[in-house]
Design a protein around this motif. Structure first.
Motif, PDB file in Angstrom:
ATOM      1  N   THR A   1       0.800  -1.231   0.000  1.00  0.00           N
ATOM      2  CA  THR A   1       0.000   0.000   0.000  1.00  0.00           C
ATOM      3  C   THR A   1       0.829   1.276   0.000  1.00  0.00           C
ATOM      4  OG1 THR A   1      -0.197  -0.058   2.413  1.00  0.00           O
ATOM      5  CG2 THR A   1      -1.972  -1.084   1.134  1.00  0.00           C
ATOM      6  N   TYR A   2       2.122   1.191   0.222  1.00  0.00           N
ATOM      7  CA  TYR A   2       2.946   2.394   0.218  1.00  0.00           C
ATOM      8  C   TYR A   2       3.317   2.738  -1.215  1.00  0.00           C
ATOM      9  CZ  TYR A   2       3.497   2.662   5.266  1.00  0.00           C
ATOM     10  OH  TYR A   2       3.280   2.819   6.606  1.00  0.00           O
ATOM     11  N   GLN A   3       3.106   3.991  -1.580  1.00  0.00           N
ATOM     12  CA  GLN A   3       3.369   4.441  -2.947  1.00  0.00           C
ATOM     13  C   GLN A   3       4.094   5.772  -2.921  1.00  0.00           C
ATOM     14  OE1 GLN A   3       2.500   2.476  -5.652  1.00  0.00           O
ATOM     15  NE2 GLN A   3       1.904   1.022  -4.062  1.00  0.00           N
ATOM     16  N   GLY A   4       5.105   5.910  -3.778  1.00  0.00           N
ATOM     17  CA  GLY A   4       5.730   7.201  -3.990  1.00  0.00           C
ATOM     18  C   GLY A   4       6.874   7.554  -3.068  1.00  0.00           C
ATOM     19  N   THR A   5       7.361   6.616  -2.261  1.00  0.00           N
ATOM     20  CA  THR A   5       8.537   6.914  -1.456  1.00  0.00           C
ATOM     21  C   THR A   5       9.684   7.203  -2.417  1.00  0.00           C
ATOM     22  OG1 THR A   5       7.728   5.446   0.289  1.00  0.00           O
ATOM     23  CG2 THR A   5      10.051   6.078   0.380  1.00  0.00           C
ATOM     24  N   HIS A   6      10.383   8.316  -2.191  1.00  0.00           N
ATOM     25  CA  HIS A   6      11.397   8.791  -3.136  1.00  0.00           C
ATOM     26  C   HIS A   6      12.814   8.396  -2.748  1.00  0.00           C
ATOM     27  CE1 HIS A   6       8.282  11.183  -4.906  1.00  0.00           C
ATOM     28  NE2 HIS A   6       9.112  11.901  -5.624  1.00  0.00           N
ATOM     29  N   LEU A   7      13.556   8.001  -3.753  1.00  0.00           N
ATOM     30  CA  LEU A   7      15.003   7.888  -3.683  1.00  0.00           C
ATOM     31  C   LEU A   7      15.538   8.958  -4.631  1.00  0.00           C
ATOM     32  CD1 LEU A   7      15.303   4.007  -3.984  1.00  0.00           C
ATOM     33  CD2 LEU A   7      15.728   5.378  -1.933  1.00  0.00           C
ATOM     34  N   VAL A   8      16.564   9.688  -4.233  1.00  0.00           N
ATOM     35  CA  VAL A   8      17.086  10.776  -5.054  1.00  0.00           C
ATOM     36  C   VAL A   8      18.469  10.399  -5.574  1.00  0.00           C
ATOM     37  CG1 VAL A   8      17.782  13.210  -5.046  1.00  0.00           C
ATOM     38  CG2 VAL A   8      15.739  12.496  -3.800  1.00  0.00           C
TER      39      VAL A   8
ATOM     40  N   ASN B   1       4.698  -2.269  -3.298  1.00  0.00           N
ATOM     41  CA  ASN B   1       5.002  -0.945  -2.760  1.00  0.00           C
ATOM     42  C   ASN B   1       5.731  -0.171  -3.854  1.00  0.00           C
ATOM     43  OD1 ASN B   1       4.133  -1.192   0.095  1.00  0.00           O
ATOM     44  ND2 ASN B   1       5.710  -2.778   0.154  1.00  0.00           N
ATOM     45  N   GLY B   2       5.233   1.012  -4.180  1.00  0.00           N
ATOM     46  CA  GLY B   2       5.774   1.786  -5.291  1.00  0.00           C
ATOM     47  C   GLY B   2       6.831   2.781  -4.864  1.00  0.00           C
ATOM     48  N   TRP B   3       7.946   2.738  -5.548  1.00  0.00           N
ATOM     49  CA  TRP B   3       9.068   3.634  -5.294  1.00  0.00           C
ATOM     50  C   TRP B   3       9.236   4.583  -6.470  1.00  0.00           C
ATOM     51  CZ3 TRP B   3      12.265   3.706  -0.985  1.00  0.00           C
ATOM     52  CH2 TRP B   3      12.028   2.701  -0.046  1.00  0.00           C
ATOM     53  N   THR B   4       9.642   5.810  -6.180  1.00  0.00           N
ATOM     54  CA  THR B   4       9.927   6.806  -7.200  1.00  0.00           C
ATOM     55  C   THR B   4      11.386   7.224  -7.058  1.00  0.00           C
ATOM     56  OG1 THR B   4       7.656   7.611  -7.139  1.00  0.00           O
ATOM     57  CG2 THR B   4       9.307   9.091  -8.082  1.00  0.00           C
TER      58      THR B   4
END
Length: 137
Positions: free
Chosen positions: A67-74, A126-129
């Protein structure tokens, strides 16, 4: 007073599968893998170069896996980051852009700091950006 974000809990259904994905495919460092019986396990993992870690485990969150979406790695180079993920076997999308901010590099007219991204999911969905910041052509 400093308020530092140092840990994000990511809900997963299979701790060992997720741990393998995050360490072997994403290159995160395993900081902790602690069990206290069958109902509690905490695994702390840190992305390369990051001051913030993630925790996966059993009994650490009531959130539903995936359910987690959009956690960012830079990253400073989205194309190099994508190539590394592909090489490690991660199913990752093509870079995409939101608006044209900052200096354009001429080769990628849409590509600019804070506006260029790619995304992928862990085994639970879980979606990562991944966001590009600090790119120098």
């Amino acid at each position: 007073m400093d308020w530092k974000l140092e840990l994000v809990i990511v809900p997963v259904s299979d701790v060992d599968r997720a741990k393998k994905f995050y360490t072997d495919q994403l290159g995160f460092t395993e900081d902790v893998d602690h069990r206290a019986g069958d109902s509690f396990r905490v695994v702390q993992l840190t992305p390369p170069g990051s001051a913030c870690s993630i925790t996966i485990g059993t009994g650490v969150t009531s959130a539903t896996p995936g359910t987690y979406q959009g956690t960012h790695l830079v990253v400073t180079d989205i194309e190099a980051a994508r190539a590394e993920l592909v090489e490690r076997g991660v199913e990752v999308g093509e870079p995409f852009h939101f608006g044209a901010q900052g200096k354009q590099d001429g080769l990628h007219p849409e590509r600019s700091d804070y506006s260029t991204f790619l995304s992928f999911e862990d085994p639970d969905g879980n979606g990562w950006t991944v966001q590009e910041v600090g790119h120098r052509p």
